[in-house]
Write an enzyme that holds these catalytic residues in place. Structure first.
Site, PDB file in Angstrom:
ATOM      1  CE  LYS A 220      -2.318  -1.241   3.759  1.00 30.68           C
ATOM      2  NZ  LYS A 220      -1.309  -2.336   4.109  1.00 30.68           N
TER       3      LYS A 220
ATOM      4  NE  ARG B 252       2.259  -4.667  11.469  1.00 32.92           N
ATOM      5  CZ  ARG B 252       3.163  -4.465  10.573  1.00 32.92           C
ATOM      6  NH1 ARG B 252       4.306  -4.909  10.772  1.00 32.92           N
ATOM      7  NH2 ARG B 252       3.123  -3.706   9.514  1.00 32.92           N
TER       8      ARG B 252
ATOM      9  NE  ARG C 109       7.188  -2.308   6.087  1.00 35.44           N
ATOM     10  CZ  ARG C 109       5.996  -2.305   6.178  1.00 35.44           C
ATOM     11  NH1 ARG C 109       5.413  -1.729   5.534  1.00 35.44           N
ATOM     12  NH2 ARG C 109       5.380  -2.703   7.344  1.00 35.44           N
TER      13      ARG C 109
HETATM   14  P1  ADP Z   1       2.324  -1.850   3.143  1.00 32.83           P
HETATM   15  O1  ADP Z   1       2.041  -0.577   3.102  1.00 32.83           O
HETATM   16  O2  ADP Z   1       0.865  -2.362   2.453  1.00 32.83           O
HETATM   17  O3  ADP Z   1       2.458  -2.536   4.396  1.00 32.83           O
HETATM   18  P2  ADP Z   1       4.615  -1.587   1.831  1.00 32.83           P
HETATM   19  O4  ADP Z   1       4.213  -0.793   0.534  1.00 32.83           O
HETATM   20  O5  ADP Z   1       5.619  -1.164   2.820  1.00 32.83           O
HETATM   21  O6  ADP Z   1       3.345  -2.417   2.283  1.00 32.83           O
HETATM   22  O7  ADP Z   1       5.481  -3.029   1.336  1.00 32.83           O
HETATM   23  C1  ADP Z   1       6.062  -3.989   2.194  1.00 32.83           C
HETATM   24  C2  ADP Z   1       7.167  -4.445   1.594  1.00 32.83           C
HETATM   25  O8  ADP Z   1       6.989  -5.154   0.324  1.00 32.83           O
HETATM   26  C3  ADP Z   1       8.169  -3.430   1.141  1.00 32.83           C
HETATM   27  O9  ADP Z   1       9.665  -3.890   1.536  1.00 32.83           O
HETATM   28  C4  ADP Z   1       8.245  -3.273  -0.362  1.00 32.83           C
HETATM   29  O10 ADP Z   1       9.507  -2.794  -0.794  1.00 32.83           O
HETATM   30  C5  ADP Z   1       7.805  -4.592  -0.646  1.00 32.83           C
HETATM   31  N1  ADP Z   1       7.092  -4.580  -1.992  1.00 32.83           N
HETATM   32  C6  ADP Z   1       5.841  -3.769  -2.120  1.00 32.83           C
HETATM   33  N2  ADP Z   1       5.196  -4.149  -3.260  1.00 32.83           N
HETATM   34  C7  ADP Z   1       5.859  -5.334  -3.713  1.00 32.83           C
HETATM   35  C8  ADP Z   1       5.539  -6.025  -4.777  1.00 32.83           C
HETATM   36  N3  ADP Z   1       4.786  -5.855  -5.965  1.00 32.83           N
HETATM   37  N4  ADP Z   1       6.693  -7.279  -5.013  1.00 32.83           N
HETATM   38  C9  ADP Z   1       7.666  -7.615  -3.963  1.00 32.83           C
HETATM   39  N5  ADP Z   1       7.653  -6.664  -2.982  1.00 32.83           N
HETATM   40  C10 ADP Z   1       6.997  -5.654  -2.936  1.00 32.83           C
HETATM   41  P1  AMP Z   2       1.098   0.634   9.100  1.00 30.16           P
HETATM   42  O1  AMP Z   2       1.903   1.488   8.605  1.00 30.16           O
HETATM   43  O2  AMP Z   2      -0.329   0.862   8.165  1.00 30.16           O
HETATM   44  O3  AMP Z   2       1.578  -0.995   8.530  1.00 30.16           O
HETATM   45  O4  AMP Z   2       0.490   0.972  10.336  1.00 30.16           O
HETATM   46  C1  AMP Z   2       1.381   0.499  11.443  1.00 30.16           C
HETATM   47  C2  AMP Z   2       0.543   0.511  12.692  1.00 30.16           C
HETATM   48  O5  AMP Z   2      -0.040   1.741  12.958  1.00 30.16           O
HETATM   49  C3  AMP Z   2      -0.527  -0.652  12.571  1.00 30.16           C
HETATM   50  O6  AMP Z   2       0.081  -2.004  12.876  1.00 30.16           O
HETATM   51  C4  AMP Z   2      -1.425  -0.185  13.765  1.00 30.16           C
HETATM   52  O7  AMP Z   2      -0.763  -0.595  15.151  1.00 30.16           O
HETATM   53  C5  AMP Z   2      -1.472   1.463  13.761  1.00 30.16           C
HETATM   54  N1  AMP Z   2      -2.519   1.810  12.720  1.00 30.16           N
HETATM   55  C6  AMP Z   2      -2.365   2.402  11.521  1.00 30.16           C
HETATM   56  N2  AMP Z   2      -3.092   2.676  10.690  1.00 30.16           N
HETATM   57  C7  AMP Z   2      -4.408   2.234  11.750  1.00 30.16           C
HETATM   58  C8  AMP Z   2      -5.749   2.265  11.773  1.00 30.16           C
HETATM   59  N3  AMP Z   2      -6.383   2.709  10.800  1.00 30.16           N
HETATM   60  N4  AMP Z   2      -6.381   1.703  12.821  1.00 30.16           N
HETATM   61  C9  AMP Z   2      -5.768   1.357  14.011  1.00 30.16           C
HETATM   62  N5  AMP Z   2      -4.594   1.266  13.828  1.00 30.16           N
HETATM   63  C10 AMP Z   2      -3.901   1.607  12.868  1.00 30.16           C
END
Ligand code: ADP
Ligand code: AMP
Length: 216
Positions: free
Chosen positions: A13, A170, A126
């Site tokens: 995301k 998570r 990550r």
């Molecule tokens: P989220 O915001 O949904 O938690 P991230 O954008 O931080 O996810 O992505 C999680 C990890 O996966 C990061 O290390 C990122 O570089 C990697 N990643 C994101 N999209 C892809 C993809 N399509 N294929 C492989 N790795 C990815």
């Molecule tokens: P993220 O960066 O989206 O992975 O969020 C990191 C952490 O922030 C999550 O694991 C939750 O602990 C908290 N968090 C982020 N967004 C929310 C949400 N919409 N509701 C509750 N907790 C959240």
């Protein structure tokens, strides 16, 4: 355009949101980033949120919905916004509908669908830039120079909640509390599901297609 990016932790995301907002010219609003900024500034919100985040639990709905309500009331959100990581529970989704009821509601919900067993590798590998927040992966999106951000030269770090044990919490929180939102938005007819197992650029193109754009 008022858009929600949905998907489990590690779906991509944050990665996609950064690329999408450059094309759509709308602000990227990530509740996770907002909480991490509050934690590093040591504000009361940050101290409260940290108790939940470090354990892999969700921050309570009232707190999270409150910060989103304030944020989307800012002038830069007048033409729309991209929400990343909010909503994550049914009460948050209902609160968002209430906030947007006079503006016609959301335009689209984009669900990035990734097989759950891939997410542990994605999350534990990550790395984030401590200065600009850019997202890397040790295997899938490695920086050119080890531990150095390609964009700003800042050093990279691993999020405290990206350890294997917290990641498992998570993912189970996601299954119980967030996955039901897929059906919630499907029923409203605004859900688009994109295959997030594909490479980063393919996912971006597919998200664009779901929004009626052709970015190839
Ligand atoms: P989220 O915001 O949904 O938690 P991230 O954008 O931080 O996810 O992505 C999680 C990890 O996966 C990061 O290390 C990122 O570089 C990697 N990643 C994101 N999209 C892809 C993809 N399509 N294929 C492989 N790795 C990815
Ligand atoms: P993220 O960066 O989206 O992975 O969020 C990191 C952490 O922030 C999550 O694991 C939750 O602990 C908290 N968090 C982020 N967004 C929310 C949400 N919409 N509701 C509750 N907790 C959240």
């Amino acid at each position: 355009m008022k858009i929600v990016l949905l998907g489990p932790p590690g779906a991509g995301k944050g990665t996609q949101a950064e690329a999408l907002v450059k094309k759509l010219f709308i602000p990227h609003i990530s509740t996770g980033d907002m909480f991490r900024a509050a934690i590093s500034s040591g504000t009361p919100l940050g101290m409260e949120a940290k108790r939940y985040i470090d354990q892999g639990h969700l921050v309570p709905d009232e707190i999270t919905a409150g910060i989103i309500k304030d944020r989307i009331a800012q002038p830069d959100c007048r033409e729309g916004f991209l929400l990343d990581g909010f909503p994550r529970t049914l009460p948050q989704a209902e609160a968002l509908d209430e906030m947007l009821k006079e503006q016609g509601g959301l335009d689209a919900v984009l669900d990035i669908d990734v097989e759950l067993d891939r997410l542990i590798v994605r999350l534990t590998g990550r790395r984030m830039c401590k200065d600009c927040g850019a997202i890397y992966h040790l295997l899938y999106n490695a920086p050119q120079k080890e531990n150095v951000c390609d964009i700003c030269g800042g050093s990279l770090y691993q999020r405290v909640d990206d350890t294997e044990e917290t990641v498992k919490n998570r993912l189970s929180v996601y299954e119980k509390q967030t996955a039901p939102l897929i059906e919630y938005y499907q029923k409203k007819g605004i859900l688009h599901i994109v295959n997030g197992d594909n490479p980063i650029n393919t996912v971006l193109a597919d998200l664009g297609k779901a929004l009626g754009q052709n970015w190839n």
